[in-house]
Design a protein around this motif. Structure first.
Motif, PDB file in Angstrom:
ATOM      1  N   GLY A 137     -26.696 -31.228  -7.751  1.00  0.00           N
ATOM      2  CA  GLY A 137     -25.409 -31.082  -8.351  1.00  0.00           C
ATOM      3  C   GLY A 137     -24.790 -29.620  -7.933  1.00  0.00           C
ATOM      4  N   TYR A 138     -25.765 -28.685  -7.628  1.00  0.00           N
ATOM      5  CA  TYR A 138     -25.281 -27.316  -7.237  1.00  0.00           C
ATOM      6  C   TYR A 138     -24.624 -27.763  -5.759  1.00  0.00           C
ATOM      7  N   MET A 139     -25.363 -28.439  -5.182  1.00  0.00           N
ATOM      8  CA  MET A 139     -25.188 -28.819  -3.569  1.00  0.00           C
ATOM      9  C   MET A 139     -23.802 -29.348  -3.550  1.00  0.00           C
ATOM     10  N   LEU A 140     -23.803 -30.632  -4.419  1.00  0.00           N
ATOM     11  CA  LEU A 140     -22.207 -30.889  -4.448  1.00  0.00           C
ATOM     12  C   LEU A 140     -21.226 -30.074  -4.738  1.00  0.00           C
ATOM     13  N   MET A 141     -21.458 -29.085  -5.922  1.00  0.00           N
ATOM     14  CA  MET A 141     -20.161 -28.047  -6.161  1.00  0.00           C
ATOM     15  C   MET A 141     -20.122 -27.063  -5.015  1.00  0.00           C
ATOM     16  N   ALA A 142     -21.198 -27.040  -4.213  1.00  0.00           N
ATOM     17  CA  ALA A 142     -20.875 -25.925  -3.091  1.00  0.00           C
ATOM     18  C   ALA A 142     -20.133 -26.751  -1.953  1.00  0.00           C
ATOM     19  N   VAL A 143     -20.492 -27.911  -1.675  1.00  0.00           N
ATOM     20  CA  VAL A 143     -20.069 -28.512  -0.683  1.00  0.00           C
ATOM     21  C   VAL A 143     -18.476 -28.634  -1.043  1.00  0.00           C
ATOM     22  N   ALA A 144     -18.163 -29.099  -2.334  1.00  0.00           N
ATOM     23  CA  ALA A 144     -16.687 -29.208  -2.543  1.00  0.00           C
ATOM     24  C   ALA A 144     -16.048 -28.076  -2.733  1.00  0.00           C
ATOM     25  N   GLY A 145     -16.844 -26.845  -3.061  1.00  0.00           N
ATOM     26  CA  GLY A 145     -16.424 -25.565  -2.668  1.00  0.00           C
ATOM     27  C   GLY A 145     -15.620 -25.344  -1.269  1.00  0.00           C
ATOM     28  N   VAL A 146     -16.616 -25.846  -0.219  1.00  0.00           N
ATOM     29  CA  VAL A 146     -16.143 -25.439   1.141  1.00  0.00           C
ATOM     30  C   VAL A 146     -14.823 -26.349   1.479  1.00  0.00           C
ATOM     31  N   VAL A 147     -14.949 -27.755   0.894  1.00  0.00           N
ATOM     32  CA  VAL A 147     -13.926 -28.545   1.208  1.00  0.00           C
ATOM     33  C   VAL A 147     -12.454 -27.749   0.421  1.00  0.00           C
ATOM     34  N   VAL A 148     -12.483 -27.013  -0.687  1.00  0.00           N
ATOM     35  CA  VAL A 148     -11.729 -26.467  -1.261  1.00  0.00           C
ATOM     36  C   VAL A 148     -11.047 -25.327  -0.525  1.00  0.00           C
ATOM     37  N   LEU A 149     -12.085 -24.104   0.113  1.00  0.00           N
ATOM     38  CA  LEU A 149     -11.597 -23.283   0.782  1.00  0.00           C
ATOM     39  C   LEU A 149     -10.882 -23.522   2.177  1.00  0.00           C
ATOM     40  N   VAL A 150     -11.579 -24.704   2.741  1.00  0.00           N
ATOM     41  CA  VAL A 150     -11.043 -24.879   4.061  1.00  0.00           C
ATOM     42  C   VAL A 150     -10.023 -26.116   4.204  1.00  0.00           C
ATOM     43  N   TRP A 151     -10.011 -27.056   3.550  1.00  0.00           N
ATOM     44  CA  TRP A 151      -8.958 -28.117   3.547  1.00  0.00           C
ATOM     45  C   TRP A 151      -8.180 -28.116   2.385  1.00  0.00           C
ATOM     46  N   ARG A 152      -8.238 -26.832   1.299  1.00  0.00           N
ATOM     47  CA  ARG A 152      -7.622 -27.091   0.238  1.00  0.00           C
ATOM     48  C   ARG A 152      -7.291 -28.485  -0.304  1.00  0.00           C
ATOM     49  N   MET A 153      -8.211 -29.027  -0.641  1.00  0.00           N
ATOM     50  CA  MET A 153      -8.279 -30.493  -1.311  1.00  0.00           C
ATOM     51  C   MET A 153      -8.441 -30.278  -2.665  1.00  0.00           C
ATOM     52  N   LYS A 154      -7.277 -30.877  -3.203  1.00  0.00           N
ATOM     53  CA  LYS A 154      -7.102 -30.705  -4.841  1.00  0.00           C
ATOM     54  C   LYS A 154      -8.247 -31.419  -5.436  1.00  0.00           C
TER      55      LYS A 154
END
Lengths: 247, 146, 59
Positions: free
Chosen positions: A74-91
């Motif tokens: 779950g933490y891994m998922l959250m961190a990967v989503a975090g990368v997507v948030v920071l780099v691709w700004r995906m809502k």
């Protein structure tokens, strides 16, 4: 291959598509988690053989190990989503990351509490500050930190970016948890399930695998339910949400 | 990928590498302190401080457990290289037995004698039902202890 | 079944309190996690409806 992945990524980036597809997946995931989890736990509690040295206290394994695994994934998922948030700004990634945090925290909590309950009769202590237990406690605190940060920042987008940084930085804890039992002397034993030659009796192993798969399906259900709420909240002005709730 | 996203990705990966490196160095510097216990070999080499509370971990040497009056017990610990002796008064955990890995918490009195006030059992990664274990022992292949 | 009687099953050797408290706490946490989004969804749908009604009255 890459092109179709990219297309899938763009599709899942749309809240409406995410809402629709997860709505169709939900009944299957619920059925799968019930079918894997209920028989797995009943078999684990009443039918799997006791352990030679630990007797029946080892039956805690059927929730302790899945909970530990999910807390980390779950933490891994959250961190990967975090990368997507920071780099691709995906809502969509912002919403998933926010939804995972309390669920992951719950599983980290279950892992720590059941481990403590199991430790008392087997080891002779509720708690010991060894590398495995301490790093797992840090994981729980990281989850709580992410939740607090989410709650403290009013603007959803700034909150998502701030928590993304914290989740990514905290991800260094994951390999530490995983390898703590190999790198240092710990009271906690090394992993029993391995790719080759697991150190656990087949009857116990298959029961455990069923519980792990079932808990993962349950985790998916919980993340989807929570993310769909987040979509309704953030997309409430859009016409498809208005149509969906019937106004 | 457009240049702005590429730049952001590099920054994010840079942060991850930097934090990973910092944590790696820190755990490397603290590696001795993160260990929960000393092994009998480390004690024999004099790495553990005398008269301070320490933890020792090892396997209980078969045949070395001597029970005295009032829950007094003494046994030897080994890591298959060196041996030390542990003295303890109190109730032992369920899993305590000869050949079992245990951790004793107490004071190192002399070179190889530990006066423990807490004994914890360390169980290994093997999970076996009773019948299977008996069958293995009968066949003359005792389960490897670690 | 590993246990002869239901009482044996509850007793779990001498580990009953440990095993059952671990399973009980897990059950409570899981149920809380299932109920939370269900309740939240209800509240959200009502709120969206209420807002829409108000907007209709204003326009």
């Amino acid at each position: 291959m890459f092109e179709s992945l990219k297309r899938l990524y763009h599709k899942f980036g749309s809240p409406k598509y995410f809402y629709d597809i997860t709505g169709r997946m939900l009944p299957w995931l619920v059925a799968l988690s019930v079918l894997l989890l209920i028989p797995g736990l009943i078999y684990g509690l009443g039918f799997a053989p006791p352990e030679k040295y630990q007797g029946n206290s080892y039956r805690v394994i059927y929730i302790h190990v899945p909970a530990a695994s999910i807390a980390m994934s779950g933490y891994m998922l959250m961190a990967v989503a975090g990368v997507v948030v920071l780099v691709w700004r995906m809502k969509m990634a912002e919403m998933v990351a926010k939804s995972v945090a309390p669920i992951g925290a719950s599983f980290a909590f279950i892992c720590l509490v059941t481990g403590s309950i199991w430790g008392k009769p087997t080891w002779g202590t509720w708690w010991v500050w060894d590398a495995r237990l301490t790093s797992m406690l840090i994981l729980l605190f990281l989850y709580l930190g992410v939740m607090a940060l989410n709650a403290a920042i009013e603007n959803a987008q700034s909150a998502a970016r701030a928590t993304a940084v914290l989740s990514i930085v905290g991800a260094v804890n994951l390999p530490i948890i995983k390898y703590s039992v190999e790198w240092w002397n710990t009271l906690h034993q090394p992993a029993s399930i391995r790719m080759t030659s697991s150190a656990i009796d087949p009857e116990m192993l298959y029961t455990l695998l069923s519980c792990i798969a079932g808990f993962y399906c349950l985790f998916a259900v919980l993340v989807i339910l929570s993310t769909r709420c987040e979509i309704l909240l953030r997309e409430q002005r859009s016409s498809w949400v208005k149509k969906l709730v019937g106004v | 990928m457009n240049p702005k996203r590429k730049q952001r990705l590099i920054i994010v990966l840079g942060i991850l590498v930097a934090v990973g490196l910092a944590t790696g160095l820190m755990t490397f510097a603290l590696r001795e302190n993160i260990n929960l216990f000393f092994t009998p070999s480390e004690i024999a080499e004099g790495k553990a401080p005398l008269q301070r509370r320490i933890r020792v971990g090892g396997l209980v040497v078969p045949g070395s457990v001597k029970r005295g009056e009032d829950l007094q017990v003494s046994f030897d610990l080994t890591d298959n290289a060196q041996q030390i002796t542990v003295r303890y008064a109190g109730i032992l955990p369920d899993l305590f037995r000869e050949g079992q890995g245990i951790i004793a918490h107490g004071k190192l009195i002399s070179g190889t004698l530990v006066e423990a006030d807490e004994v914890l059992a360390k169980h290994d990664e093997n999970y076996v039902p009773p019948e299977v274990q008996e069958a293995i022992e009968k066949a003359g292949h005792p389960k490897k202890e670690s | 079944m590993e246990f002869e009687t239901f009482a044996d099953f509850i007793a779990m050797g001498k580990h009953g309190p440990y095993v059952w408290s671990a399973y009980g706490i897990t059950l409570v946490v899981v149920i809380a996690n299932i109920l939370a989004p269900v309740i939240r969804r209800k509240g959200l749908v009502e709120e969206i409806k209420r807002k829409a009604k108000r907007e209709q009255l204003e326009s």
